[in-house]
Design an enzyme around this catalytic site. Structure first.
Site, PDB file in Angstrom:
ATOM      1  CB  CYS A   9      -0.944   0.083   1.187  1.00  0.00           C
ATOM      2  SG  CYS A   9      -2.077  -1.284   1.332  1.00  0.00           S
ATOM      3  NE  ARG A  47       5.926   0.262  -0.236  1.00  0.00           N
ATOM      4  CZ  ARG A  47       6.505   0.920   0.760  1.00  0.00           C
ATOM      5  NH1 ARG A  47       7.336   1.889   0.498  1.00  0.00           N
ATOM      6  NH2 ARG A  47       6.259   0.607   2.001  1.00  0.00           N
ATOM      7  CD1 TRP A  77      -0.391  -6.477  -2.502  1.00  0.00           C
ATOM      8  CD2 TRP A  77      -0.828  -6.875  -0.340  1.00  0.00           C
ATOM      9  NE1 TRP A  77      -0.119  -7.797  -2.257  1.00  0.00           N
ATOM     10  CE2 TRP A  77      -0.394  -8.067  -0.936  1.00  0.00           C
ATOM     11  CE3 TRP A  77      -1.158  -6.898   1.013  1.00  0.00           C
ATOM     12  CZ2 TRP A  77      -0.256  -9.262  -0.240  1.00  0.00           C
ATOM     13  CZ3 TRP A  77      -1.036  -8.084   1.712  1.00  0.00           C
ATOM     14  CH2 TRP A  77      -0.582  -9.244   1.093  1.00  0.00           C
ATOM     15  CG  ASN A  91      -0.084   2.433   3.619  1.00  0.00           C
ATOM     16  OD1 ASN A  91      -1.072   2.405   2.909  1.00  0.00           O
ATOM     17  ND2 ASN A  91       1.088   2.911   3.226  1.00  0.00           N
ATOM     18  N   GLY A  92      -1.445  -0.564   6.701  1.00  0.00           N
ATOM     19  CA  GLY A  92      -1.287  -1.354   7.927  1.00  0.00           C
ATOM     20  C   GLY A  92      -2.540  -2.151   8.200  1.00  0.00           C
ATOM     21  CD  GLU A 101      16.813 -14.426  -5.310  1.00  0.00           C
ATOM     22  OE1 GLU A 101      16.211 -14.782  -4.289  1.00  0.00           O
ATOM     23  OE2 GLU A 101      16.537 -13.374  -5.921  1.00  0.00           O
ATOM     24  CE  LYS A 143      13.592 -12.715  -7.679  1.00  0.00           C
ATOM     25  NZ  LYS A 143      14.237 -12.061  -6.582  1.00  0.00           N
ATOM     26  CD  GLU A 192       9.521 -12.326  -6.621  1.00  0.00           C
ATOM     27  OE1 GLU A 192       8.888 -11.732  -5.751  1.00  0.00           O
ATOM     28  OE2 GLU A 192      10.773 -12.375  -6.619  1.00  0.00           O
ATOM     29  CG  HIS A 217      17.856 -37.621   0.665  1.00  0.00           C
ATOM     30  ND1 HIS A 217      18.201 -38.850   1.174  1.00  0.00           N
ATOM     31  CD2 HIS A 217      19.022 -36.967   0.451  1.00  0.00           C
ATOM     32  CE1 HIS A 217      19.510 -38.931   1.285  1.00  0.00           C
ATOM     33  NE2 HIS A 217      20.036 -37.794   0.844  1.00  0.00           N
ATOM     34  CE  LYS A 223      11.493  -3.747  -4.327  1.00  0.00           C
ATOM     35  NZ  LYS A 223      12.190  -4.906  -4.911  1.00  0.00           N
TER      36      LYS A 223
END
Ligand code: M6R
Length: 614
Positions: free
Chosen positions: A2, A27, A80, A106-107, A487, A491, A494, A510, A609
């Site tokens: 947000c 954001r 968001w 926000n929050g 990583e 990537k 996402e 395994h 983000k």
């Protein structure tokens, strides 16, 4: 997660708000809205605040906002979703029943259900499913001609986290903001003031900023602002200057921020290293750590706390610290550490690693360690971020603004910081002067090696075209390349939404090898050290089961090239530096797979983000 922007001054607010929201879109981008106070006398039935909200990207909002929307004071928000679906009604700003108060938030307000019940009994009618709307009604409940006082009274009832901005139709030119756990920054302009959750929304207007601390409230008009703390005492503001330039947050000819940021890595790594390498002593100096030689000597172990890609950087860093500096080191997921009642051992160096410096999981884990007497150093990219300010010292990685949701250049800059830290600690222990100088020489060569690894762009794009429609991938590596496999998998999933698992390649037998089939490609990261042979055996195991193999290995490794279905050569660097040259091709592979599938690489679905909620 947000974004908030507010403007008060002589200019048309709506333009500035929408442009600010565009900067903040990374954001959160499921819906957005603005509320602007109308300055001129109102006609019959005209609302005193123009509130415009749209689901979708900022482009949708921009279309909906009339070009000549009057008003010079307003607030905006890009969302968001946490509480309530993605609908126009749930988008911010939210207004009270009279339509005279608008807020953005926000929050998360944890006690919103109880507050809503109380407010409904008082006659409030709610228009959304969000937790945030209670703030508008609560402020209205307390409003008696002073927005700042009403917001302060409302804050006393809120449990949870917030960054809030509010306006009232009866208070021309005034914006009031409050912060608790969700960042807010005041932008001090010339005859105008701004408020934002992130400096990127301010850069086009001013470089002078004041970061609010938790518990603080700001009240601003075009001419002035004042900040007060939780006890209602005036706070003497510290004005900082942002050093990021506006063009650093532009795409500069690239088709996406992610592409730009991938290709910036030679320079961003160079910035992270610059001025910190001491050739004469074969060592490194990270000024911000604020630790004397004696304190550095006393460190017995290192603990990294981080999330996502930053955790992967921490995993690489810990392997280095252990193998090179001979310090026991462990990287922990911040979201786990906080709730498992951790033992904070003396003489431990805690490092909170975070690109944004705002990740709630990392921030709360850091506070938990500090509460138990541990000191935590921050490894952050965003200057002035909460982790950077609340940590007991630390280093900035200087990668410049990272706008794409997928972290790329910040990761390699975090790696650079870990290599420097490893060197400086190793030189206090067993590493000789000569070895230190060799380490530095190898480190100095990394930006060019990264540039060379990016030259594989076209070949990787061609591979991505052939593989983008596979539904599952494995990413496999050993030793220091194991975190790079994690990583690579993160990537890919996402930004392309292809399912990908990262594993230590020794682990596949395994269990995960059961997934191998002609439909499941394995991306192997083959090191150039004693683990190379073992990894080659793992490649053979996959090939024997019909699994396609994409292998990254040192240029000229004909054996691997001959075994693999696809070969991506990486420049020759010392084995412990291979993470730097392996990760850019993996970033490109994900990037091109995502493009091939028509994904929005900068703003992948469901993500944002900087994750400022737990
Ligand atoms: O800002 P931070 O480094 O603390 O963020 C941590 C993660 O949220 C972040 O790395 C996330 O995993 C990225 N989207 C990965 O590309």
């Amino acid at each position: 997660m947000c974004g908030i922007v507010g403007y008060t001054g002589p200019r048309q607010a709506s333009r500035i708000l929408v442009e600010g929201l565009k900067r903040l879109e990374y954001r959160g981008y499921d819906s957005a809205g603005i509320a602007v106070r109308r300055d001129e006398p109102l006609g019959d039935g005209e609302a005193p605040l123009s509130v415009i909200k749209r689901i979708g990207k900022i482009a949708e909002l921009r279309q909906a906002v009339p070009k000549d929307l009057p008003g010079t004071c307003g607030i905006g928000h890009t969302r968001w979703a946490t509480h309530g679906g993605v609908t126009d009604a749930n988008a911010h700003p939210h207004v009270d029943g009279s339509g005279r108060i608008a807020i953005v938030h926000n929050g998360i307000i944890e006690n919103s259900a109880a507050l809503k019940e109380m407010l409904e009994k008082e006659g409030a009618r709610f228009a959304s499913e969000t937790d945030s709307e209670v703030i508008a009604h609560l402020v209205a409940y307390y409003y008696d001609g002073d927005l700042e006082a009403a917001l302060k009274a409302a804050l006393g009832h809120l449990r949870g986290t917030y960054g809030i901005a509010a306006i009232h139709a009866d208070e021309p030119g005034r914006i009031v903001g409050a912060r608790n756990g969700s960042p807010l920054v005041v932008g001090v302009g010339d005859g105008e003031m701004l408020l934002a959750s992130d400096v990127t929304a301010l850069l086009a207007h001013t470089a002078s900023v004041v970061y609010l601390n938790d518990g603080e409230v700001v009240s601003m008009t075009p001419a002035e602002f004042r900040i007060s703390d939780g006890d209602d005492r005036a706070v003497d503001p510290k004005i900082d200057t942002i050093t990021w330039k506006l063009d650093a947050i532009e795409k500069e000819g690239f088709s996406s921020y992610m592409e730009k940021e991938i290709f910036e890595q030679p320079e961003s790594i160079d910035r992270a290293l610059s001025g910190r390498m001491n050739q004469e002593y074969g060592s490194a100096k990270l000024g911000g750590l604020n630790l004397s030689k004696k304190e550095l000597h006393a460190i017995e172990r290192v603990r990294v706390i981080a999330a996502g890609t930053s955790w992967h950087a921490g995993l690489v860093g810990c392997q280095l610290l252990e193998s090179v500096a001979r310090l026991p080191a462990q990287a922990e997921l911040a979201s786990e550490l906080r709730y498992r009642n951790p033992v904070v051992e003396p003489n431990s160096l805690y490092l909170a690693v975070s690109q944004s410096g705002e990740t709630a999981d990392t921030l709360y884990a850091m506070r938990e360690i500090q509460r138990r007497g541990g000191s935590v150093l921050g490894v952050c990219n965003v200057v002035g971020s909460t982790i950077a300010r609340e940590s007991d010292g630390g280093v900035y990685v200087h990668s410049g603004p990272e706008i794409a949701v997928a972290s790329t250049k910040a990761f390699t800059s975090q790696l650079a910081a870990f290599y420097l830290m490893t060197l400086s600690l190793a030189r206090l222990h067993d590493m000789s002067h000569h070895e230190g100088q060799r380490f530095l020489a190898e480190l100095r060569a990394i930006p060019e090696a990264v540039r060379a690894s990016l030259a594989q762009r076209d070949a990787i794009q061609a591979i991505a075209k052939r593989y983008a429609r596979y539904r599952d991938f494995l990413f496999l590596g050993r030793g220091i390349l194991y975190p790079i496999a994690l990583e690579g998998a993160l990537k890919l999933k996402e930004i392309s939404y292809i399912h990908a698992e990262g594993y230590a390649s020794g682990e596949i037998k395994h269990g995960p090898i059961a997934l191998v089939s002609p439909e499941t490609p394995s991306v192997f990261l083959v090191s150039n050290d004693h683990l190379r042979e073992k990894t080659i055996s793992n490649i053979r195991e996959i090939k024997a089961r019909g699994g396609p193999v994409i292998a990254l290995a040192q240029e000229g490794d004909d054996e691997v090239a001959g075994l693999a279905d696809e070969f991506i050569p990486v420049p020759t660097v010392g084995s412990r530096f291979q993470p730097f040259v392996m990760v850019p091709p993996l970033q490109l592979l994900s990037y091109f797979c995502a493009l091939e599938l028509g994904r929005n690489v900068d703003q992948p679905r469901n993500l944002a983000k900087s994750v400022t909620v737990e």
